[in-house]
Write a protein that holds these residues in place. Structure first.
Motif, PDB file in Angstrom:
ATOM      1  N   ASP A 276       0.816  -1.223   0.000  1.00 41.43           N
ATOM      2  CA  ASP A 276       0.000   0.000   0.000  1.00 41.43           C
ATOM      3  C   ASP A 276       0.846   1.268   0.000  1.00 41.43           C
ATOM      4  N   ILE A 277       2.058   1.197   0.590  1.00 40.80           N
ATOM      5  CA  ILE A 277       2.886   2.415   0.660  1.00 40.80           C
ATOM      6  C   ILE A 277       4.223   2.214  -0.058  1.00 40.80           C
ATOM      7  N   SER A 278       4.248   1.238  -0.938  1.00 42.55           N
ATOM      8  CA  SER A 278       5.489   0.910  -1.633  1.00 42.55           C
ATOM      9  C   SER A 278       5.984   2.081  -2.476  1.00 42.55           C
ATOM     10  N   ARG A 279       7.300   2.135  -2.634  1.00 40.02           N
ATOM     11  CA  ARG A 279       7.942   3.148  -3.461  1.00 40.02           C
ATOM     12  C   ARG A 279       9.314   2.594  -3.850  1.00 40.02           C
ATOM     13  N   PRO A 280       9.949   3.136  -4.889  1.00 36.18           N
ATOM     14  CA  PRO A 280      11.299   2.676  -5.221  1.00 36.18           C
ATOM     15  C   PRO A 280      12.273   2.992  -4.083  1.00 36.18           C
ATOM     16  N   VAL A 281      12.905   1.968  -3.560  1.00 31.85           N
ATOM     17  CA  VAL A 281      13.812   2.162  -2.433  1.00 31.85           C
ATOM     18  C   VAL A 281      14.842   1.036  -2.410  1.00 31.85           C
TER      19      VAL A 281
ATOM     20  N   VAL B 223      11.001  -2.481  -4.285  1.00 33.98           N
ATOM     21  CA  VAL B 223      11.607  -2.479  -2.953  1.00 33.98           C
ATOM     22  C   VAL B 223      12.765  -3.483  -2.959  1.00 33.98           C
ATOM     23  N   GLN B 224      13.979  -2.955  -2.974  1.00 34.38           N
ATOM     24  CA  GLN B 224      15.165  -3.806  -3.022  1.00 34.38           C
ATOM     25  C   GLN B 224      15.814  -3.900  -1.636  1.00 34.38           C
ATOM     26  N   ILE B 225      16.264  -5.104  -1.293  1.00 37.28           N
ATOM     27  CA  ILE B 225      17.084  -5.286  -0.095  1.00 37.28           C
ATOM     28  C   ILE B 225      18.422  -5.847  -0.541  1.00 37.28           C
ATOM     29  N   VAL B 226      19.490  -5.125  -0.264  1.00 37.99           N
ATOM     30  CA  VAL B 226      20.827  -5.575  -0.644  1.00 37.99           C
ATOM     31  C   VAL B 226      21.624  -5.909   0.611  1.00 37.99           C
ATOM     32  N   ALA B 227      22.518  -6.874   0.465  1.00 42.74           N
ATOM     33  CA  ALA B 227      23.357  -7.300   1.592  1.00 42.74           C
ATOM     34  C   ALA B 227      24.679  -6.550   1.571  1.00 42.74           C
TER      35      ALA B 227
END
Length: 348
Positions: A14-19, A45-49
């Motif tokens: 619902d509150i997603s954005r490019p991040v 929505v990216q999660i990087v290590a």
């Protein structure tokens, strides 16, 4: 739990954005990969290590210091994960195979026990972030056996984050901070990244809900126009951290600039043993000569992976020449290493 996960994912959508969110914890990467969390999030929505594996971050020079001692007949005590971390001149496992006395321990107290039982010099390779540094400091203050000394390979997370932010190489937008480290140092050392660089942050626990809630809390900060440090892991982390542990570290260590694997020298990023405890500093006790930096292994991209600008799947050696049974790079050695985790859990 399943229904709660679905609710959190819906709120994220619902509150997603490019991040681009970076975490710096092997346990977080394990949770993310094992549970397919990246596949559950919106694509934007990216999660990087980042550099979240303490064993992976130990540079070749420090492995070579232990190899130098091992070849001189010193008994080396080290964590099992350190055994296969590559130096310029091989690994401690190689030295062990050639007859060196290299022993696996589960903690510094095991190294103390070994030193009490044998008539030989023993060196404990003290690797780890702020999480394990207090145990090393405690043993040094207590006064270990005279034949025991330490190579401090303890590294500090906030300076590495500062380096990554200032470099601009990752272009990160937010941070999930490591709960284990924060139990020791608290949340205050992370404040500067929100205050100076306008980066939302959440200190997170380690189960799948912790990670999902942390992602939601970060997106909520963006939605509300905030940039602050929030503590999702309140059941274990206090704002001030473990003050007693901090006092121990401050008594035994001073902070200096040094390189990490995959990084150049990072300012004020490692713990070294103070002069008043130099009899327990193996670098001083044995006058270890400076070790040379090796040439990078052709094809290995461990450095970019540790800096969060590449994934294991982009490495030409991944799952071919480099695998858990034959690790070419440090990121494949430890179960907290990004490559090792990716090898076990696929492209989830």
């Amino acid at each position: 739990m399943k229904n709660l996960s679905k609710e959190i994912i819906k709120r994220i959508e619902d509150i997603s954005r490019p991040v681009k969110i970076m975490h710096v914890c092997g346990s977080h990467e394990h949770t993310i990969m094992q549970n397919g969390i990246r596949s559950l999030l919106p694509e934007e929505v990216q999660i990087v290590a980042g550099p979240g594996c303490p064993v992976c971050c130990v540079p070749s020079k420090e492995v070579d210091e232990c190899l130098y001692l091992a070849k001189k007949g010193v008994t080396i005590a080290t964590f099992g994960d350190m055994l296969r971390v590559p130096g310029a001149n091989g690994s401690l496992q190689d030295a062990k195979a050639e007859g060196a006395d290299v022993r696996i321990v589960y903690g510094v107290s095991n190294a103390v026990e070994i030193a009490k039982k044998i008539d030989n010099e023993v060196v404990f390779m003290a690797a780890g972030f702020e999480t394990t540094a207090p145990t090393t400091a405690s043993e040094i203050i207590t006064g270990p056996p005279e034949n025991l000394s330490f190579i401090s390979s303890h590294r500090l997370i906030p300076p590495a984050l500062k380096f990554l932010i200032k470099s601009g190489e990752v272009n990160l937008d937010a941070l999930i901070e490591p709960g284990h480290v924060a139990t020791i140092i608290g949340t205050k050392p992370f404040n500067v990244f929100s205050e100076k660089y306008n980066i939302p942050q959440v200190v997170a626990g380690f189960n799948p809900l912790d990670v999902l809630i942390s992602v939601y809390m970060i997106l909520k900060q963006f939605k509300d126009g905030k940039a602050e440090v929030q503590n999702e892991y309140k059941r274990a982390v206090r704002t001030e951290g473990n003050v007693k542990a901090q006092e121990l570290m401050n008594e035994v260590f001073y902070i200096k600039s040094k390189e990490w694997r995959g990084f150049p020298e990072i300012p004020d990023s490692v713990y070294e043993i103070k002069d008043e405890f130099s009899q327990f500093n193996a670098r001083v006790k044995f006058d270890i000569p400076p070790q040379k930096s090796p040439n990078a292994v052709k094809g290995c991209i461990c450095g970019p992976i540790l800096r969060g600008i590449a994934r294991p799947e982009e490495c030409k050696l991944f799952r071919t020449e480099c695998n858990p049974m034959n690790p070419v790079g440090a990121c494949m050695v430890s179960k907290e290493g990004t490559c090792n985790i990716a090898h076990r859990y696929g492209s989830m």
